[in-house]
Design a protein around this motif. Structure first.
Motif, PDB file in Angstrom:
ATOM      1  N   GLY A 127       0.814  -1.214   0.000  1.00  0.00           N
ATOM      2  CA  GLY A 127       0.000   0.000   0.000  1.00  0.00           C
ATOM      3  C   GLY A 127       0.842   1.257   0.000  1.00  0.00           C
ATOM      4  O   GLY A 127       0.404   2.292   0.500  1.00  0.00           O
ATOM      5  N   SER A 128       2.036   1.190  -0.587  1.00  0.00           N
ATOM      6  CA  SER A 128       2.961   2.328  -0.543  1.00  0.00           C
ATOM      7  C   SER A 128       2.544   3.484  -1.436  1.00  0.00           C
ATOM      8  O   SER A 128       3.158   4.557  -1.401  1.00  0.00           O
ATOM      9  N   ALA A 129       1.514   3.288  -2.242  1.00  0.00           N
ATOM     10  CA  ALA A 129       0.950   4.356  -3.074  1.00  0.00           C
ATOM     11  C   ALA A 129      -0.520   4.029  -3.286  1.00  0.00           C
ATOM     12  O   ALA A 129      -0.939   2.883  -3.107  1.00  0.00           O
ATOM     13  N   PRO A 130      -1.343   5.007  -3.663  1.00  0.00           N
ATOM     14  CA  PRO A 130      -2.756   4.722  -3.935  1.00  0.00           C
ATOM     15  C   PRO A 130      -2.909   3.662  -5.019  1.00  0.00           C
ATOM     16  O   PRO A 130      -2.096   3.585  -5.959  1.00  0.00           O
ATOM     17  N   ALA A 131      -3.949   2.839  -4.898  1.00  0.00           N
ATOM     18  CA  ALA A 131      -4.145   1.733  -5.831  1.00  0.00           C
ATOM     19  C   ALA A 131      -4.238   2.211  -7.275  1.00  0.00           C
ATOM     20  O   ALA A 131      -3.703   1.555  -8.182  1.00  0.00           O
ATOM     21  N   ASP A 132      -4.899   3.324  -7.507  1.00  0.00           N
ATOM     22  CA  ASP A 132      -5.008   3.846  -8.879  1.00  0.00           C
ATOM     23  C   ASP A 132      -3.632   4.115  -9.466  1.00  0.00           C
ATOM     24  O   ASP A 132      -3.378   3.824 -10.653  1.00  0.00           O
ATOM     25  N   ASP A 133      -2.732   4.667  -8.648  1.00  0.00           N
ATOM     26  CA  ASP A 133      -1.392   4.985  -9.131  1.00  0.00           C
ATOM     27  C   ASP A 133      -0.616   3.710  -9.457  1.00  0.00           C
ATOM     28  O   ASP A 133       0.113   3.649 -10.461  1.00  0.00           O
ATOM     29  N   LEU A 134      -0.751   2.698  -8.608  1.00  0.00           N
ATOM     30  CA  LEU A 134      -0.059   1.439  -8.858  1.00  0.00           C
ATOM     31  C   LEU A 134      -0.560   0.795 -10.143  1.00  0.00           C
ATOM     32  O   LEU A 134       0.229   0.288 -10.958  1.00  0.00           O
ATOM     33  N   TRP A 135      -1.868   0.788 -10.317  1.00  0.00           N
ATOM     34  CA  TRP A 135      -2.434   0.203 -11.537  1.00  0.00           C
ATOM     35  C   TRP A 135      -1.953   0.949 -12.775  1.00  0.00           C
ATOM     36  O   TRP A 135      -1.538   0.326 -13.766  1.00  0.00           O
ATOM     37  N   MET A 136      -1.995   2.254 -12.737  1.00  0.00           N
ATOM     38  CA  MET A 136      -1.570   3.044 -13.896  1.00  0.00           C
ATOM     39  C   MET A 136      -0.093   2.806 -14.209  1.00  0.00           C
ATOM     40  O   MET A 136       0.310   2.783 -15.380  1.00  0.00           O
ATOM     41  N   ALA A 137       0.718   2.629 -13.186  1.00  0.00           N
ATOM     42  CA  ALA A 137       2.136   2.358 -13.410  1.00  0.00           C
ATOM     43  C   ALA A 137       2.335   1.032 -14.134  1.00  0.00           C
ATOM     44  O   ALA A 137       3.271   0.874 -14.927  1.00  0.00           O
ATOM     45  N   PHE A 138       1.445   0.070 -13.876  1.00  0.00           N
ATOM     46  CA  PHE A 138       1.550  -1.224 -14.543  1.00  0.00           C
ATOM     47  C   PHE A 138       0.967  -1.194 -15.947  1.00  0.00           C
ATOM     48  O   PHE A 138       1.592  -1.640 -16.906  1.00  0.00           O
ATOM     49  N   ARG A 139      -0.246  -0.633 -16.075  1.00  0.00           N
ATOM     50  CA  ARG A 139      -0.982  -0.789 -17.337  1.00  0.00           C
ATOM     51  C   ARG A 139      -1.026   0.478 -18.181  1.00  0.00           C
ATOM     52  O   ARG A 139      -1.196   0.414 -19.393  1.00  0.00           O
ATOM     53  N   GLY A 140      -0.906   1.650 -17.545  1.00  0.00           N
ATOM     54  CA  GLY A 140      -0.881   2.896 -18.306  1.00  0.00           C
ATOM     55  C   GLY A 140      -2.234   3.462 -18.647  1.00  0.00           C
ATOM     56  O   GLY A 140      -2.334   4.547 -19.213  1.00  0.00           O
ATOM     57  N   ARG A 141      -3.309   2.739 -18.319  1.00  0.00           N
ATOM     58  CA  ARG A 141      -4.673   3.214 -18.564  1.00  0.00           C
ATOM     59  C   ARG A 141      -5.614   2.450 -17.642  1.00  0.00           C
ATOM     60  O   ARG A 141      -5.305   1.347 -17.201  1.00  0.00           O
ATOM     61  N   MET A 142      -6.782   3.026 -17.385  1.00  0.00           N
ATOM     62  CA  MET A 142      -7.771   2.338 -16.563  1.00  0.00           C
ATOM     63  C   MET A 142      -8.527   1.324 -17.422  1.00  0.00           C
ATOM     64  O   MET A 142      -8.740   1.552 -18.614  1.00  0.00           O
ATOM     65  N   PRO A 143      -8.925   0.215 -16.841  1.00  0.00           N
ATOM     66  CA  PRO A 143      -9.593  -0.830 -17.621  1.00  0.00           C
ATOM     67  C   PRO A 143     -11.083  -0.548 -17.791  1.00  0.00           C
ATOM     68  O   PRO A 143     -11.679   0.236 -17.056  1.00  0.00           O
ATOM     69  N   GLY A 144     -11.687  -1.226 -18.755  1.00  0.00           N
ATOM     70  CA  GLY A 144     -13.127  -1.176 -18.946  1.00  0.00           C
ATOM     71  C   GLY A 144     -13.740  -2.535 -18.669  1.00  0.00           C
ATOM     72  O   GLY A 144     -13.030  -3.521 -18.453  1.00  0.00           O
TER      73      GLY A 144
END
Length: 674
Positions: A646-663
């Protein structure tokens, strides 16, 4: 005092469970609770100006001894409950709630954390993060309330601790006390592997012949295969009666009064903190953020799932009538005819598959995937644990110890139902640091004979992969502070690693290597493997509908004013959805432990689907490379998500991995609902 409860001396730092007695817990709890209170008092009363070290860092370790004690106790209470441990749970719960209230609502600690937060700009990101989370948690606990409201908040938390403990124990009692003997002349339709499992269950309960219990790994295949409709009905009604006052324990295990009070108190708690309702308060810190966003996601999937379920219901009803049964398809019929339809459409017989899906084979698959993705190695570790069939492994990478992994895989009457992942200790870098000791618990049917093969269903194998996905979050954690280690993330992000890991079970190369016949060693035949994978979404309408019903009822319970009658509200939600009568909720209210055995998934059962939207898109990132074991993508997954906790907000971690939010499209495609 038994020092083994807090100073572990077993192999690789494991507790010596063989040196622990139930009588040791109460005095150790008194001692460690007093020590934790004193440590927090020293921080709050410190005359020195607040700094990161004397406030935030000190709070991270203030209750270390208490946490170590409780990690042992609650592990044992979950996997091997008894009267003594249940009594201790009832004693500990309100005292822990009172302790938590005093700490989290101490205005002195609140003032110190606020002061540190005001000067945090120069700190490293992880340090700033735990300051941010500490301030947020204190605020959400009620530290900023006036004295009268703080007193009321403490009373609410103490009462909720009692109610949720009683809820859990009532469900366990109903599960433990029910057994349905099945005579030899009523075994029609049951495959040999299931009959063997039923004999093992009967023997464990001191009976001859074979029997059905409420262990999910036993009752679900029984409902799928038993030709005897009356027996299916009896077993199913007992399964859904858990905690309702109509189960094996009768009125003494009725959870409905507890549910009503829990909902009332949660609502009052949220209102004290300035929120409209509990759902708004709970979702404030999640990726979803608001109840509207949750409902929007669930509603999008409901439409497609409901339509698929309606199509399937017509087919299953026709099969029922062809068997000479006039009337409607009932809840105890659906799984049976769905399994027969799956066999017809995909030529799949669970009895053909079972010899290849042994626990040993699937553990080999789980570990092989972890090696190919993350270079992890597993070595058996001999250690005294809480039951003879519980096992441990050293987990290394490049010769370096990463973690200890413990597996408790088989059902026992004293074990809480379901499957879960927990940690006896989490990874951190304080002082000399420590590695995680992570525990996976399942409820698979044990082997018929000691040392014999344990056969898993396809759903069991998926559960094994799912829980180990959680374990990777602990094993690969690489953070400084325990409060952000491993799975300490937003609730609707925590299921991403677990659900993502399930995808590798479905890879032909994994099954070819590991799904081997327990007697001959022959691989699962390719045509059978392909039919098994093709049948993966055969009953997707049912599985999606039963899950969504539970998620939407959970949201409705916690949105707006609490219902005057929880069961009436449940019925109203299902009526408004036009939910199929033959598909009841996956977890009906009286035994909905996710929601009422604690606050973890309350107003948060949706999180499995929220995470599934991400896991479908995350696996697509591997598929897009042409290699589902692509090293670069696996490395990015570790660096951006699995190691970060939890060292960063979940949205930030996801974006760092995928670069965009999923649908939602990838989820619908993955479930075969498009």
């Amino acid at each position: 005092m038994n020092r083994e409860l807090t100073h572990w001396t077993g192999p690789e730092g494991l507790p010596r469970f063989d040196l622990i007695d139930d009588g040791d817990f109460a005095p150790a709890f008194d001692r460690e609770l007093t020590a934790a209170e004193a440590a927090h008092e020293a921080i709050a009363a410190n005359p020195d100006a607040p700094t990161f070290d004397n406030t935030i860092a000190a709070m991270e370790v203030a209750d270390e001894g208490l946490n170590r004690l409780l990690s042992i106790f609650y592990t044992l209470a979950g996997v091997d409950s008894n009267d003594a441990r249940q009594a201790l749970q009832r004693d500990f719960a309100p005292r822990l709630a009172e302790y938590g209230s005093r700490i989290s609502m101490d205005p002195r600690l609140y003032a110190r954390v606020k002061a540190v937060a005001e000067g945090a700009e120069e700190l490293v990101p992880e340090d700033r993060r735990i300051i941010e989370l500490a301030l947020r948690d204190l605020t959400r606990a009620g530290a900023g309330l006036n004295p009268e409201d703080r007193t009321r908040m403490a009373a609410i938390r103490a009462r909720l601790a009692v109610l949720t403990t009683d809820f859990t124990q009532n469900v366990l009692a109903d599960e433990r006390d029910f057994i349905l003997p099945v005579a030899d002349d009523r075994l029609a339709g049951l495959p040999d592997w299931l009959v063997r499992a039923m004999r093992a269950a009967a023997r464990e309960r001191g009976l001859q012949g074979q029997a059905v219990t409420l262990n999910r790994s036993l009752i679900v295949p029984f409902l799928e295969h038993a030709d005897d409709r009356a027996l299916r009905e009896t077993a199913f009604r007992a399964w859904i009666a858990r905690g309702s006052g109509q189960g094996a324990g009768g009125a003494k295990t009725d959870n409905l009064p507890l549910v009503q009070e829990i909902l009332q108190l949660r609502h009052e708690r949220a209102r004290l903190l300035g929120h409209d309702d509990f759902a708004s308060w709970k979702l404030e810190t999640q990726m979803a953020a608001t109840p509207d966003r949750v409902e929007d996601l669930l509603s999008q999937v409901w439409t497609a799932a409901r339509a698929r379920a309606a199509e399937d219901q017509d087919k299953l009803t026709a099969m029922l009538h062809a068997d000479g049964v006039n009337g409607t398809l009932e809840a105890w019929d659906w799984r049976h005819y769905a399994e027969r339809l799956r066999q017809q459409e995909h030529s799949i017989d669970a009895g053909q598959v079972a010899p290849y899906l042994t626990l040993e084979a699937m553990l080999g698959a789980v570990f092989d995937v972890a090696h190919r993705l993350f270079a992890l190695e597993f070595e058996v570790l001999e250690a005294p644990l809480w039951a003879p069939d519980v096992r441990a492994w050293r987990v290394t990478r490049g010769g370096r110890l990463m973690a200890i992994f413990v597996g408790d895989f088989f059902a026992r009457p004293s074990k809480r139902s379901g499957a879960w992942c927990s940690a006896l200790q989490v990874q951190h870098k304080i002082g000399e640091g420590q590695r995680a000791i992570v525990v996976n618990v399942c409820n698979f049917t044990p082997p018929e004979t000691a040392g014999g093969p344990a056969f898993l269903s396809w759903d069991d194998a998926r559960t094994l992969f799912h829980e180990f996905g959680h374990a990777t979050h602990h094993i690969l954690s690489d953070v400084s502070w325990p409060s952000i280690s491993g799975t300490s993330v937003a609730q609707d992000f925590v299921e991403l690693p677990s659900q993502l890991y399930e995808h590798w079970l479905e890879q032909p190369s994994v099954l070819d290597a590991h799904a081997r016949h327990h007697e001959t060693g022959a691989p699962l035949p390719a045509d059978l493997r392909d039919r098994l994978l093709a049948a993966g979404n055969a009953d997707a309408g049912f599985s999606t509908v039963e899950y969504l019903e539970s998620a939407l009822v959970d949201l409705a319970f916690h949105r707006g004013a609490p219902p005057a009658d929880a069961m009436a509200r449940q019925a109203e939600v299902l009526h408004d959805l036009d939910a199929p009568a033959a598909i009841p909720m996956r977890h009906a209210t009286p035994h909905f432990a996710h929601v009422f055995a604690g606050d973890g998934y309350a107003a948060g059962y949706y999180s499995y689907m929220w995470s599934e939207v991400m896991d479908a898109d995350a696996f697509a990132a591997f598929e897009e490379t042409g290699d589902v074991f692509d090293p670069a993508t696996a490395r990015r997954l570790v660096e951006t998500i699995l190691s970060r906790g939890g060292s960063a907000p979940a949205d930030d971690l996801w974006m760092a991995f995928r670069g965009r939010m999923p649908g939602v499209d990838a989820l619908l495609k993955g479930r075969g609902l498009t």
